[in-house]
Every structure is written in structure tokens, then in C-alpha cells.
Design an enzyme around this catalytic site. Structure first.
Site, PDB file in Angstrom:
ATOM      1  CD  GLU A  54     -11.808  -2.974   4.734  1.00  0.00           C
ATOM      2  OE1 GLU A  54     -10.865  -2.790   4.112  1.00  0.00           O
ATOM      3  OE2 GLU A  54     -12.330  -1.981   5.638  1.00  0.00           O
TER       4      GLU A  54
ATOM      5  CE  LYS B  81      -2.532   3.774   6.314  1.00  0.00           C
ATOM      6  NZ  LYS B  81      -3.148   2.290   7.213  1.00  0.00           N
TER       7      LYS B  81
ATOM      8  CG  ASN C 129      -9.258  -3.177   8.124  1.00  0.00           C
ATOM      9  OD1 ASN C 129      -8.431  -3.534   8.907  1.00  0.00           O
ATOM     10  ND2 ASN C 129      -9.472  -2.257   7.152  1.00  0.00           N
TER      11      ASN C 129
ATOM     12  CD  GLU D 261      -8.766  -5.286   3.790  1.00  0.00           C
ATOM     13  OE1 GLU D 261      -8.606  -4.250   3.802  1.00  0.00           O
ATOM     14  OE2 GLU D 261      -9.629  -6.022   3.544  1.00  0.00           O
ATOM     15  CB  SER D 262      -5.316  -3.579   9.424  1.00  0.00           C
ATOM     16  OG  SER D 262      -5.828  -2.587   8.600  1.00  0.00           O
TER      17      SER D 262
ATOM     18  CE  LYS E 206      -7.352  -0.245   2.626  1.00  0.00           C
ATOM     19  NZ  LYS E 206      -6.333  -0.333   3.678  1.00  0.00           N
TER      20      LYS E 206
ATOM     21  CD  GLU F 151      -3.030   0.844   2.325  1.00  0.00           C
ATOM     22  OE1 GLU F 151      -4.032   0.296   1.629  1.00  0.00           O
ATOM     23  OE2 GLU F 151      -2.983   0.879   3.487  1.00  0.00           O
TER      24      GLU F 151
END
Length: 257
Positions: free
Chosen positions: A164, A55, A185, A215-216, A115, A53
Site C-alpha cells: 500500500e 470492519k 489508499n 482503497e478507501s 489487514k 472488508e
């Protein structure tokens, strides 16, 4: 927080629409080369797939990295073995833009994910017009009829939706619309608290034909291994790559898990 982020993204899209009407953005989307096949790029293999990503910031952590040249970072991600690249395009709290997406799309040959907090068809069309191959749809931000409508539009434009979820009910809602790329997530987008075990608790509920994305909450190889052991086909990594020094070597270590 999720409602605020979504409302802000919709308002920003409304502002852009005043300068670029829906008919124009639809034409730009139609003129784009066909989207890359994200499902093929992210299909399960013997090693974990990584979505890397771009970010700059987040509401929970504030500023993370300057990223003056998102295209150069994206090329590093591709060189490190990323299977796709996620680009934050939300402006207010994440410091992203559609220009970042355009720059990344022009720089790499792998699928690119927009995103953002998508809640209108205009945002889906402008994602394709900017070169996105994948579009994030957050179940918690959308009523089921709108979620289904946007999912169908993404598919009609030749893209893939990353749908998601944050709960068993949301996984079921993703499955009900036929999602083939389903993410869980670990970050609750209402409170921004993290639960690294959430993916493992929901993984078995994701339909067998869908690609599972964690995710995350990824800071190390151990976190990637944790998700992989819980059934993740793909892991989306952002902060660890933009704050950890050399993203190429970090990606290669993660992929070796």
C-alpha cells in the site's frame, strides 16, 4: 497515527508470541493448506473486482458495525461477487482479531487478506497460520530493507503481499521490491484525511504488470466508477458494506459499474 497503530500491533504480536513462540507459529503456518492464488482471483477483467472488508470500527469513524458473525458476513460478500475478503485483525482501534480471520477463512472459498499494521516476520507467519492468502504491507510504516524482507517472506510462504502506497515515492518503493499487487489508499494514515483523487494521480506510476487497487473513500457506485475510470483493476470497500444495509445487493451494484 500510523506510527502509533503500528507500534500497538507489534506490541500485541509480542504478547501473543509469549504464549505461542515463533517456532510453533511457523509450524502452524507450514501445516496450513497452501494459500489461494490471489493474483489469479484479482486479475484484471472487463468488470471491476471488489475486495470486501470485514470492519467493525476505525480510528476516524469510531464504531461502524457490531459484526457478531464475521463468517456469515463473509459468506454474504462471496455471494455478492467479491473476489477477495479483507479482514481487519488490528485489535485496539479497529476491534478486529485473528479469530475473525480464522472464521472467515473457514467460511469462504476466495482469497482472504489480513489487514493489519505488519512490521515483523512473526506477524507474517501468524497470518499464514490463521489462513491468510494476502498480507497488507504499508510502505509508509516500513523502512525499505524491512519492506523488502517482509515482502519476500510473504512470497516464500506462498501468499501475496498487497503493498500500500500514499505517494509517488511510495509507489516507486513498491515497484522496486517487485510488488505485483499495489494499492493506493485515499486515506492518509498520518492525518486520516481523504483524497479520492490520489489514486488517479498515481495510477500511471504503477508498473504495467502489477494489479492496481484503489482503497478507501467508497460510498456509492459513483465512487467505484471514479476509481475504475482512473485505472483501478480492484476496489477495496469496507464502510459502505458494513453500514449500508444489504451487502449482497450493494456488492452487485458496485460490480455492475
Amino acid at each position: 497515527m500510523l506510527a502509533e497503530l503500528t507500534a500497538g500491533s507489534v506490541e500485541d504480536a509480542r504478547r501473543r508470541r509469549a504464549d505461542l513462540p515463533i517456532g510453533d507459529v511457523e509450524q502452524l503456518a507450514a501445516d496450513r493448506a497452501p494459500a489461494l492464488n490471489a493474483l489469479a482471483a484479482l486479475a484484471p477483467i472487463d468488470e471491476v473486482r471488489i475486495i470486501a472488508e470485514v470492519k467493525r470500527a476505525s480510528p476516524s469513524r469510531g464504531a461502524l458495525a457490531t459484526i457478531g458473525d464475521p463468517a456469515a458476513l463473509a459468506r454474504d460478500y462471496e455471494r455478492g461477487g467479491a473476489s477477495a475478503i479483507s479482514v481487519l485483525t488490528e485489535e485496539r482501534r479497529f476491534g478486529g482479531s485473528l479469530d475473525d480471520l480464522r472464521a472467515v477463512r473457514a467460511a469462504v472459498g476466495i482469497p482472504v487478506l489480513r489487514k493489519d499494521f505488519i512490521a515483523t516476520s512473526y506477524q507474517v507467519f501468524e497470518a499464514r497460520a490463521a489462513g491468510a492468502d494476502i498480507v497488507l504491507l504499508i510502505v509508509a510504516a516500513l523502512e525499505q530493507p524491512l519492506l523488502s524482507q517482509l515482502h519476500d517472506l510473504v512470497a516464500d510462504l506462498g501468499m501475496t503481499a498487497l503493498v500500500e502506497a500514499h505517494s509517488a515515492d511510495e509507489v516507486s518503493r513498491a515497484a522496486d521490491i517487485g510488488a505485483t499487487l499495489i494499492g493506493v489508499n485515499a486515506r492518509d494514515l498520518s492525518t486520516f484525511e481523504l483524497d479520492r483523487d490520489l489514486f488517479g494521480s498515481l495510477s500511471a506510476r504503477i508498473p504495467s504488470g502489477a494489479i492496481r487497487v484503489a482503497e478507501s473513500a467508497v460510498t456509492s457506485e459513483a465512487d467505484v466508477a471514479h476509481y475504475r475510470a482512473a485505472g483501478a483493476d480492484v476496489v477495496l470497500v469496507g464502510e459502505a458494506l458494513v453500514t449500508g444495509g444489504d451487502p449482497v445487493s450493494t456488492l452487485r451494484r458496485f460490480r455492475e459499474v
